[in-house]
Design a protein around this motif. Structure first.
Motif, short mmCIF file in Angstrom:
data_model
loop_
_atom_site.label_atom_id
_atom_site.label_comp_id
_atom_site.label_asym_id
_atom_site.label_seq_id
_atom_site.Cartn_x
_atom_site.Cartn_y
_atom_site.Cartn_z
N UNK A 54 0.81 -1.21 0.00
CA UNK A 54 0.00 0.00 0.00
C UNK A 54 0.84 1.27 0.00
N UNK A 55 2.15 1.15 -0.19
CA UNK A 55 3.03 2.31 -0.20
C UNK A 55 3.74 2.43 -1.54
N UNK A 56 3.83 3.64 -2.08
CA UNK A 56 4.59 3.87 -3.29
C UNK A 56 6.08 3.91 -2.98
N UNK A 57 6.46 4.55 -1.88
CA UNK A 57 7.85 4.66 -1.46
C UNK A 57 7.91 4.55 0.05
N UNK A 58 9.08 4.24 0.58
CA UNK A 58 9.22 4.09 2.02
C UNK A 58 9.98 5.25 2.66
N UNK A 59 10.83 5.93 1.91
CA UNK A 59 11.61 7.04 2.44
C UNK A 59 11.61 8.18 1.42
N UNK A 60 11.35 9.39 1.90
CA UNK A 60 11.32 10.57 1.03
C UNK A 60 12.15 11.65 1.70
N UNK A 61 12.97 12.35 0.91
CA UNK A 61 13.79 13.45 1.41
C UNK A 61 13.33 14.75 0.78
N UNK A 62 13.39 15.84 1.56
CA UNK A 62 13.07 17.16 1.03
C UNK A 62 13.66 18.21 1.96
N UNK A 63 13.80 19.43 1.44
CA UNK A 63 14.28 20.53 2.28
C UNK A 63 13.10 21.29 2.89
N UNK A 64 11.87 20.89 2.56
CA UNK A 64 10.68 21.59 3.06
C UNK A 64 9.79 20.64 3.85
N UNK A 65 9.48 21.03 5.06
CA UNK A 65 8.58 20.25 5.91
C UNK A 65 7.17 20.22 5.32
N UNK A 66 6.73 21.33 4.77
CA UNK A 66 5.39 21.43 4.18
C UNK A 66 5.25 20.48 2.99
N UNK A 67 6.28 20.39 2.17
CA UNK A 67 6.25 19.50 1.00
C UNK A 67 6.15 18.05 1.45
N UNK A 68 6.88 17.66 2.48
CA UNK A 68 6.82 16.28 2.96
C UNK A 68 5.44 15.94 3.51
N UNK A 69 4.85 16.87 4.22
CA UNK A 69 3.51 16.63 4.75
C UNK A 69 2.50 16.44 3.62
N UNK A 70 2.65 17.19 2.54
CA UNK A 70 1.78 17.06 1.38
C UNK A 70 2.01 15.74 0.66
N UNK A 71 3.28 15.32 0.56
CA UNK A 71 3.61 14.08 -0.14
C UNK A 71 3.15 12.84 0.62
N UNK A 72 2.97 12.96 1.94
CA UNK A 72 2.54 11.81 2.73
C UNK A 72 1.19 11.29 2.24
#
Length: 90
Positions: A54-72
């Protein structure tokens, strides 16, 4: 350094609870954030599922906290989801 934990419940097409998606966001260095994704399968479900199915990816990196929350929310594959709840852990 703060850690953020996010949770979202996933449901199948019949609106039966499948399990809970979890995200843990940690700051790595000065500008990089790392998000680790996991899926906790509902133990009451009778069908056999692979945990990572049920997951597309297991680990995601970004310099923006807002972007990571959106990608979740986008990283989950089920069509029916509940609202994402975020909690900051110190």
């Amino acid at each position: 350094m703060g850690k953020w934990e996010g949770k979202i419940k996933g449901y199948d097409q019949s609106n039966h609870y499948i399990g809970t998606y979890r995200a843990l966001i940690e700051k790595q260095g000065e500008v990089l954030y790392k998000m680790s994704l996991s899926f906790d399968l509902n133990i009451h479900i009778e069908r056999k599922h692979k945990l990572d199915s049920y997951l597309k990816e297991e680990t995601i990196y970004s310099s923006s906290l807002v972007v990571l929350k959106r990608k979740f929310r986008a990283a989950t594959l089920l069509k029916i989801k509940s609202r994402v709840t975020w909690r900051k852990n110190s």
